[in-house]
Scaffold this active site. Sequence first.
Site, short mmCIF file in Angstrom:
data_model
loop_
_atom_site.label_atom_id
_atom_site.label_comp_id
_atom_site.label_asym_id
_atom_site.label_seq_id
_atom_site.Cartn_x
_atom_site.Cartn_y
_atom_site.Cartn_z
N ASP A 73 -44.10 24.60 7.65
CA ASP A 73 -44.17 24.53 6.20
C ASP A 73 -45.31 23.63 5.73
OD1 ASP A 73 -43.75 24.26 3.49
OD2 ASP A 73 -41.64 23.67 3.65
N ASP A 97 -48.33 26.67 0.11
CA ASP A 97 -46.99 26.44 0.67
C ASP A 97 -46.49 27.62 1.49
OD1 ASP A 97 -44.46 25.53 1.19
OD2 ASP A 97 -43.75 25.63 -0.87
N THR A 144 -44.35 17.45 3.38
CA THR A 144 -45.14 16.33 3.87
C THR A 144 -44.72 15.89 5.27
OG1 THR A 144 -45.39 15.54 1.61
CG2 THR A 144 -45.89 13.98 3.36
#
Length: 437
Positions: free
Chosen positions: A253, A92, A257
């Site tokens: 990022d 992440d 998603t």
Amino acid sequence: MYTSHLLSLALLYVSCVVAAPRTPQGQHLPIKRRSPAGRTVEEWGKWAVAHRQRMSAKYGSAEATKRSTGTALFFGSLAIGTPPTSYDVILDTGSSEPFQISYGSGKASGYLGSDIVQMAGFSVTNQTFGVCDTVSSGLLTSPVSGLLGLAFQTIASSGAIPFWQALVEGDAWDSPLMAFHLTRFLNVSTAEVLEYGGSLSMGFANQSLYTGDIEYHDLAATESYWILALTSLATNGESISIPSGTDSYAAIDTGTTLVGGPSKYLSQFYAQIPGATAGTGNFQGYYTYPCDTTVNPTMSFGGKDWPISEADFRLTQLSQDTCLGAFFELTTGSSAPSWIVGDTFLKNVYSVFRYNPASVGFAELSDLALAYNGADTPVPSATIGSAAATVIATGTTSVPTGTSGSSGSVRLESSSRFLIVAVGGALLVTMSRSLWL
């Protein structure tokens, strides 16, 4: 109902690092991905609500910006301890030290510890991290045990230096950068629950996975998230102009998603798609559009217009005629960027995150990289071996004032669907992908 579960939550602090003698390094880490389970329209609606809530928690306020969702499809493996134990963690770039999590279902608590942390041939000794010894039932989605924070120390609520930053500052990498290649398995009827997800390169950019030059852009804001200025958003040849300044700030990022942004710009974007309609009920903040409509989105950050595959833009098909778009409305907090650019975009480029000079770059995927989409490639398994390079964390651990715990450690209190491990490294990591949203 709480169960005893010892899991790493957050790698929190390295006071200083010293590189052990070594040759220059760049390593490869495979990534896994989880497949999205089949859902009814009602289930998609519940997912849509939960997704917006998670993103609001991650970016919605000054406090929430130091937290992380752990909702992405892509994850890799690291090992903690002596002897080492491997964990699957979401990768992440939108978090650094997810010390607390306050949204979603479930709760976890624990304390700080320190030990050797290894990832793809690199290790940090005496690394401080969070250990979770109490986890509520249903908190974790197997096989993921945590999250690997790959943003900057400045957004770590504990003041921690993330593992990846400790490695780069300890001179463990050939080059001060890491790069992602993410695979696509949408509309692949034979996809398994777990698939090969691509790779994370730390310490170098893998030239076999991209073609042409890497288009770098300096960060638009002080090092915190990996923030670029979004200059243009277009579809079907019609561009939406994004004004300069904070309205254009976009966090790149890998732990997200979809693509989220301000409603005033997304309404203009969807107005260029014939038949597009704002969602209602559980789909509020999302848009639907006729499935037989061609949509060719592009995004620009001051250079090339980068196309997004129609397969990635089509989040799902809700009915025979109606599809759900992957761009959604998101209101972020005053200290967070206005746009969040996740895997819907990143699956279409080779993305490079460079520590010095601080910048993000994109390049066109090579034929080799594209060939992994939907391919029957073995899912990588966790491997634990000798470290190619080691940095040593020394000094005293820094913990927030007013906290307490056993053995001089801080007590962790967090609620979320995932436990967190804030780490990073200098390596090329092959990922697994879970076909799950």
